[in-house]
Design an enzyme around this catalytic site. Structure first.
Site, PDB file in Angstrom:
ATOM      1  N   ASP A 115       0.863  -1.178   0.000  1.00  0.00           N
ATOM      2  CA  ASP A 115       0.000   0.000   0.000  1.00  0.00           C
ATOM      3  C   ASP A 115       0.900   1.229   0.000  1.00  0.00           C
ATOM      4  O   ASP A 115       1.998   1.198   0.564  1.00  0.00           O
ATOM      5  CB  ASP A 115      -0.911   0.011   1.223  1.00  0.00           C
ATOM      6  CG  ASP A 115      -2.024  -1.019   1.144  1.00  0.00           C
ATOM      7  OD1 ASP A 115      -2.420  -1.373   0.016  1.00  0.00           O
ATOM      8  OD2 ASP A 115      -2.509  -1.450   2.204  1.00  0.00           O
ATOM      9  N   ASP A 129      -6.961  -1.113  -4.704  1.00  0.00           N
ATOM     10  CA  ASP A 129      -8.012  -0.743  -3.748  1.00  0.00           C
ATOM     11  C   ASP A 129      -8.939   0.317  -4.335  1.00  0.00           C
ATOM     12  O   ASP A 129     -10.149   0.295  -4.086  1.00  0.00           O
ATOM     13  CB  ASP A 129      -7.398  -0.228  -2.445  1.00  0.00           C
ATOM     14  CG  ASP A 129      -6.569  -1.277  -1.730  1.00  0.00           C
ATOM     15  OD1 ASP A 129      -6.803  -2.479  -1.935  1.00  0.00           O
ATOM     16  OD2 ASP A 129      -5.666  -0.873  -0.956  1.00  0.00           O
TER      17      ASP A 129
END
Length: 158
Positions: A115, A129
């Site tokens: 991330d 995402d």
């Protein structure tokens, strides 16, 4: 041409996600932060061993199983809806499935998901995402708008 749109969208989402993750992993160390818009938005390298919002952190089996089920459900609906001639919902679900698949690639090859996008106090996320979230929200809107007339017609016939 309609059938080609699904793999093209999936390939684009997966390529964009994997490329951005590779760039972050090759240029940064976990915990490194590069400000983009002051303190509000930054590139912040995080190794996420969980699912959304780090749920099930450290439990790869659960995250792999949940992601796999999500992808299979999306594929079933993509096939079913595209056979009916509808294109909006299958296209949107392709974003969801592709994002899930790209994160699954990370989980299976590295044991974590990379991330890197940090906005304010919101959870750190990645391109996959974004595809999953936008695909889900827009699918819900599309179902409510596109199928509303069909529901009314079904109720009148009953």
């Amino acid at each position: 041409m309609k059938k080609l749109i699904y793999p093209l969208i999936a390939a684009a989402v997966i390529a964009a996600d994997q490329l951005t993750k590779h760039m972050v992993r090759s240029a940064m160390q976990p915990g490194d932060r590069i400000p983009v818009i002051g303190d509000w938005m930054s590139i912040y390298y995080v190794k996420n061993t969980g699912a959304a919002f780090s749920m099930f952190a450290g439990n790869t089996f659960v995250t792999v199983a949940l992601t796999s089920v999500l992808i299979v459900v999306c594929l079933v609906y993509i096939v079913r809806e595209s056979r009916s001639g509808r294109i909006a919902v299958p296209v949107l679900l392709t974003f969801v499935a592709a994002g899930g698949l790209s994160n699954l690639i990370d989980r299976l090859t590295m044991g974590y998901v990379t991330d890197m996008i940090s906005c304010g106090s919101f959870a750190v996320f990645n391109v996959a995402d974004i595809a999953i979230t936008c695909g889900c929200v827009l699918t819900m809107i599309a179902v409510l708008v596109l199928y509303k007339d069909e529901d009314k017609a079904d109720n009148r016939e009953a």
